[in-house]
Design a protein around this motif. Structure first.
Motif, PDB file in Angstrom:
ATOM      1  N   GLY A 171     -76.253 -70.065   0.405  1.00  0.00           N
ATOM      2  CA  GLY A 171     -77.274 -70.968  -0.099  1.00  0.00           C
ATOM      3  C   GLY A 171     -77.075 -71.394  -1.543  1.00  0.00           C
ATOM      4  N   GLY A 172     -75.845 -71.337  -2.033  1.00  0.00           N
ATOM      5  CA  GLY A 172     -75.587 -71.707  -3.422  1.00  0.00           C
ATOM      6  C   GLY A 172     -76.103 -70.694  -4.427  1.00  0.00           C
ATOM      7  N   HIS A 173     -76.318 -69.448  -3.963  1.00  0.00           N
ATOM      8  CA  HIS A 173     -76.881 -68.410  -4.835  1.00  0.00           C
ATOM      9  C   HIS A 173     -76.036 -68.197  -6.086  1.00  0.00           C
ATOM     10  N   TRP A 174     -74.713 -68.255  -5.935  1.00  0.00           N
ATOM     11  CA  TRP A 174     -73.807 -68.018  -7.056  1.00  0.00           C
ATOM     12  C   TRP A 174     -74.038 -69.002  -8.197  1.00  0.00           C
ATOM     13  N   GLY A 211     -71.098 -79.692 -13.911  1.00  0.00           N
ATOM     14  CA  GLY A 211     -71.665 -80.620 -12.940  1.00  0.00           C
ATOM     15  C   GLY A 211     -70.621 -81.214 -12.011  1.00  0.00           C
ATOM     16  N   ALA A 212     -69.403 -80.677 -12.043  1.00  0.00           N
ATOM     17  CA  ALA A 212     -68.340 -81.114 -11.146  1.00  0.00           C
ATOM     18  C   ALA A 212     -68.274 -80.150  -9.970  1.00  0.00           C
ATOM     19  N   SER A 213     -67.689 -80.602  -8.883  1.00  0.00           N
ATOM     20  CA  SER A 213     -67.575 -79.723  -7.723  1.00  0.00           C
ATOM     21  C   SER A 213     -66.480 -78.694  -7.954  1.00  0.00           C
ATOM     22  N   PRO A 214     -66.562 -77.539  -7.289  1.00  0.00           N
ATOM     23  CA  PRO A 214     -65.482 -76.553  -7.407  1.00  0.00           C
ATOM     24  C   PRO A 214     -64.117 -77.135  -7.066  1.00  0.00           C
ATOM     25  N   SER A 250     -63.883 -71.536   1.887  1.00  0.00           N
ATOM     26  CA  SER A 250     -63.284 -72.797   2.312  1.00  0.00           C
ATOM     27  C   SER A 250     -64.302 -73.936   2.244  1.00  0.00           C
ATOM     28  N   GLU A 251     -65.539 -73.655   2.588  1.00  0.00           N
ATOM     29  CA  GLU A 251     -66.586 -74.673   2.482  1.00  0.00           C
ATOM     30  C   GLU A 251     -66.855 -75.041   1.022  1.00  0.00           C
ATOM     31  N   VAL A 252     -66.904 -74.042   0.170  1.00  0.00           N
ATOM     32  CA  VAL A 252     -67.149 -74.287  -1.255  1.00  0.00           C
ATOM     33  C   VAL A 252     -66.075 -75.202  -1.836  1.00  0.00           C
ATOM     34  N   GLU A 294     -64.014 -77.190  -0.103  1.00  0.00           N
ATOM     35  CA  GLU A 294     -63.826 -78.408   0.689  1.00  0.00           C
ATOM     36  C   GLU A 294     -62.428 -78.523   1.278  1.00  0.00           C
ATOM     37  N   ARG A 295     -61.815 -77.383   1.573  1.00  0.00           N
ATOM     38  CA  ARG A 295     -60.533 -77.370   2.273  1.00  0.00           C
ATOM     39  C   ARG A 295     -60.274 -75.946   2.754  1.00  0.00           C
ATOM     40  N   GLU A 296     -59.362 -75.793   3.667  1.00  0.00           N
ATOM     41  CA  GLU A 296     -58.998 -74.455   4.115  1.00  0.00           C
ATOM     42  C   GLU A 296     -58.266 -73.721   3.003  1.00  0.00           C
ATOM     43  N   VAL A 297     -58.731 -72.536   2.686  1.00  0.00           N
ATOM     44  CA  VAL A 297     -58.069 -71.713   1.678  1.00  0.00           C
ATOM     45  C   VAL A 297     -57.687 -70.376   2.297  1.00  0.00           C
ATOM     46  N   SER A 298     -56.746 -69.704   1.646  1.00  0.00           N
ATOM     47  CA  SER A 298     -56.477 -68.305   1.961  1.00  0.00           C
ATOM     48  C   SER A 298     -57.083 -67.489   0.830  1.00  0.00           C
ATOM     49  N   ALA A 299     -58.040 -66.637   1.167  1.00  0.00           N
ATOM     50  CA  ALA A 299     -58.745 -65.858   0.157  1.00  0.00           C
ATOM     51  C   ALA A 299     -58.566 -64.371   0.433  1.00  0.00           C
ATOM     52  N   PHE A 300     -58.327 -63.615  -0.626  1.00  0.00           N
ATOM     53  CA  PHE A 300     -58.090 -62.177  -0.518  1.00  0.00           C
ATOM     54  C   PHE A 300     -59.048 -61.479  -1.470  1.00  0.00           C
ATOM     55  N   LEU A 301     -59.928 -60.649  -0.926  1.00  0.00           N
ATOM     56  CA  LEU A 301     -60.927 -59.975  -1.736  1.00  0.00           C
ATOM     57  C   LEU A 301     -60.332 -58.721  -2.372  1.00  0.00           C
TER      58      LEU A 301
END
Length: 361
Positions: A251-254, A183-186, A44-46, A48-55
């Motif tokens: 830490g932006g490792h990805w 160079g654009a945000s996710p 959600s931080e990446v 910039e909004r609340e998301v529903s994520a399923f691994l």
């Protein structure tokens, strides 16, 4: 000199440490653990909004389940004619959608254009009972040609899809490479440009087995928990998926991992482009390089132990196809590709170019 795939790489040490750190003690099963909760918060931080994520554990499962959530049984999913979902997933999207039909759309450089999308939609008009009705558009970012959709291109395609009543899915198996390169945000290249659901890849970029289906509107996630369970991707010890994803994002490792892969590909591309007889049908934009080389160079590289796939594609522009005495290659750099391996590959190619000068093309 192994450039066959970014799947041949190992795991990032940071991701491995995260798995080991999560191993001690007991934890709630089936994704109800604090590591999975942390991974969802970080996603959600990446974005910039609340998301529903399923691994989930695989890219095929990720794409197939995501498309099944968007496409009712018996409808059509439009995608590039050489997209991974239509060419390389053994019918999994059709299976999980309950008989959905994948419709390939042609396009140079692996990309769908608004014009090609419009032509495809015209072949399936609404209300014609003898034809499937389109329900979704799937875009690959990075494409199967290693090219990238710009923010403007995604927006134009999403607008056209939404206007026709289609949802938009993005296959982001190499999404990190795209973000690092553009160079654009996710957020800018997904939901702000109209993408409804993203298959967020981690496995190719440093994880072991970890992907995420990301819904940008949580209300649209619906019954996805049940879909994931029926699809065999509700992992009992889900903390190990959560730990991978959290470590991957920390830490932006990805993005650091993806930048490394992209830089090696750029070095490889520049070195090959400087050699006589070598040409690139499209620019190297992420971590994949598709050179067309003299056959003698291909043979010399193979003899020296280089590993890669000879390539064929329908994505080449007019008059760009390999001619007699030429071969097209696919070279992929991973997060851990050694610069020395790139230089060794280029040295072999340079020797072959000097010993077997190519005829002008």
């Amino acid at each position: 000199m192994n450039f066959s795939s970014d799947n041949v790489s190992g795991a990032s040490p940071q991701v491995l440490r995260a798995i080991v750190d999560s191993n001690a003690g007991a934890a709630a099963p089936y994704g109800m653990d604090p590591w999975t909760e942390d991974a969802t918060r970080r996603l959600s931080e990446v974005f910039e909004r609340e998301v529903s994520a399923f691994l989930v554990a695989t890219g095929t499962g990720c794409n197939a389940l995501a498309l099944a959530a968007l496409a009712p049984p018996g409808t059509a999913i439009l995608c590039h004619e050489e997209a991974h979902v239509i060419e390389d997933e053994c019918g999994a999207p059709e299976f999980f959608t309950g008989g959905g039909k994948l419709v390939g759309v042609p396009g140079a450089g692996g990309k769908v254009t608004p014009e090609a999308l419009s032509s495809a939609l015209a072949r399936y008009p609404r209300g014609i009972v003898r034809q499937v009705q389109p329900s979704a558009l799937s875009l690959s970012q990075v494409t199967e040609a290693g090219t990238l959709y710009t923010v403007a291109e995604i927006r134009a395609l999403s607008d056209a899809a939404h206007a026709a009543g289609l949802a938009v899915h993005m296959d982001g198996a190499r999404f990190a490479n795209a973000v690092a390169a553009l160079g654009a945000s996710p957020a800018e290249i997904t939901w702000r440009a109209g993408v409804d659901v993203l298959s967020f890849g981690a496995t190719k970029n440093g994880a072991i087995a970890c992907e995420a289906v990301v819904f940008f509107d949580p209300a649209k996630a619906g019954d996805f928990l049940f879909r994931r369970k029926r699809g065999g991707h509700t992992v009992s010890k889900g903390r190990f998926l959560g730990a991978q994803m959290a470590g991957f994002l920390d830490g932006g490792h990805w993005l650091d991992l993806a930048r490394g892969a992209n830089l090696r590909a750029a070095r490889l591309s520049a070195g090959l482009s400087a050699l006589p007889g070598v040409r690139l049908p499209w620019p190297t934009e992420a971590n994949e390089v598709f050179p067309i080389v003299p056959a003698a160079m291909h043979e010399a590289l193979r003899a020296a132990g280089a590993r890669y796939y000879p390539w064929t594609t329908r994505s080449l522009g007019e008059n760009a196809a390999p001619g007699e005495g030429e071969r097209m290659l696919r070279l992929i750099c991973a997060f851990d590709t050694d610069e020395a391996a790139v230089d060794a590959f280029l040295a072999v190619a340079a020797r072959a170019a000097s010993v077997h000068p190519a005829a002008p093309f």
